[in-house]
Design an enzyme around this catalytic site. Structure first.
Site, PDB file in Angstrom:
ATOM      1  N   LYS A  31       0.830  -1.209   0.000  1.00 40.88           N
ATOM      2  CA  LYS A  31       0.000   0.000   0.000  1.00 40.88           C
ATOM      3  C   LYS A  31       0.862   1.257   0.000  1.00 40.88           C
ATOM      4  O   LYS A  31       0.590   2.227   0.681  1.00 40.88           O
ATOM      5  CB  LYS A  31      -0.944  -0.019   1.199  1.00 40.88           C
ATOM      6  CG  LYS A  31      -1.893  -1.208   1.180  1.00 40.88           C
ATOM      7  CD  LYS A  31      -2.783  -1.235   2.392  1.00 40.88           C
ATOM      8  CE  LYS A  31      -3.705  -2.424   2.492  1.00 40.88           C
ATOM      9  NZ  LYS A  31      -3.982  -3.195   1.348  1.00 40.88           N
ATOM     10  N   CYS A  32       1.902   1.244  -0.817  1.00 38.11           N
ATOM     11  CA  CYS A  32       2.890   2.318  -0.863  1.00 38.11           C
ATOM     12  C   CYS A  32       2.856   2.986  -2.233  1.00 38.11           C
ATOM     13  O   CYS A  32       2.480   2.355  -3.227  1.00 38.11           O
ATOM     14  CB  CYS A  32       4.280   1.701  -0.608  1.00 38.11           C
ATOM     15  SG  CYS A  32       5.679   2.813  -0.766  1.00 38.11           S
ATOM     16  N   GLY A  33       3.245   4.224  -2.292  1.00 41.38           N
ATOM     17  CA  GLY A  33       3.331   4.907  -3.577  1.00 41.38           C
ATOM     18  C   GLY A  33       4.307   4.237  -4.530  1.00 41.38           C
ATOM     19  O   GLY A  33       4.192   4.386  -5.752  1.00 41.38           O
ATOM     20  N   THR A  84       4.647   0.920  -4.685  1.00 43.64           N
ATOM     21  CA  THR A  84       4.177  -0.450  -4.927  1.00 43.64           C
ATOM     22  C   THR A  84       4.193  -0.840  -6.407  1.00 43.64           C
ATOM     23  O   THR A  84       4.531  -1.988  -6.724  1.00 43.64           O
ATOM     24  CB  THR A  84       2.781  -0.663  -4.308  1.00 43.64           C
ATOM     25  OG1 THR A  84       2.885  -0.453  -2.898  1.00 43.64           O
ATOM     26  CG2 THR A  84       2.252  -2.056  -4.563  1.00 43.64           C
TER      27      THR A  84
END
Length: 159
Positions: free
Chosen positions: A35-37, A39
Site C-alpha cells: 500500500k505504498c506509492g 508499490t
C-alpha cells in the site's frame, strides 16, 4: 559479522530458507509494501527477474510494515496481492522489520555493508534495494525512488 550465506529467513509460506541456497547468484533484495506509492515497482522488479533469471539474477522481496503501516496484512494476503496484481514469481519472504532492535539479521548485514546517504545505516522507506554479487558482496544500495529499470546496467555488470 556473519556472512550473507549464514543467514536464514522465513518464506512467505512459513518455511525457513537458508540464504546459502542463493550462493553463486546475483541478488536484488528489496523491502516491499502493498500500500505504498512505490508499490507499482513490483511490475519492474518482476520484469527484471524474468529478463535476467536465466543469467543468475534472483529478486528477493521482504515485506515490511515499518513505514506508514503500508503492509498491514498477513503473509497470505501479501502473497495473494503480489500474485494477482503483479504476477510476482520471484521469492517472497515473511514480513520483517528492517530498522530498530528487531531488525532482521539480513538487513543488519546489508545496512552495515552499504550505508546510505551520509553514512546512515537506517532504511528510510519501502523499496530500498540492495544489489549483491555472486560472491555475496553488497555491490550497491539504491533509494526507493530508483526504479527497477534504472538498475539494469548495474545488474548486467554484476551478472
Amino acid at each position: 559479522m556473519t556472512t550473507l550465506y549464514e543467514i536464514d529467513a522465513e518464506t512467505i509460506d512459513g518455511e525457513t530458507k537458508s540464504l546459502r541456497e542463493f550462493e553463486g547468484k546475483t541478488l536484488l533484495v528489496v523491502n516491499v509494501a502493498s500500500k505504498c506509492g512505490f508499490t507499482p515497482q513490483y511490475a519492474g522488479l518482476e520484469a527484471l527477474y524474468r529478463k535476467y533469471a536465466g543469467k543468475g539474477l534472483v529478486v528477493l522481496g521482504f515485506p515490511c510494515n515499518q513505514f506508514g503501516a503500508q503492509e498491514p496484512g498477513p503473509e497470505s494476503e501479501i502473497a495473494s496481492f503480489c500474485s494477482t496484481s503483479y504476477g510476482v514469481s520471484f521469492p517472497m519472504f515473511a514480513k520483517i522489520e528492517v530498522n530498530g532492535d528487531k531488525a532482521h539479521p539480513l538487513y543488519k548485514f546489508l545496512k552495515h555493508a552499504a550505508p546510505g546517504l551520509l553514512g546512515s545505516e537506517a532504511i528510510k522507506w519501502n523499496f530500498t534495494k540492495f544489489l549483491i554479487d555472486r560472491s555475496g558482496k553488497v555491490v550497491k544500495r539504491y533509494a526507493p525512488t530508483d526504479t527497477p529499470q534504472s538498475l539494469e546496467k548495474d545488474i548486467e555488470a554484476a551478472l
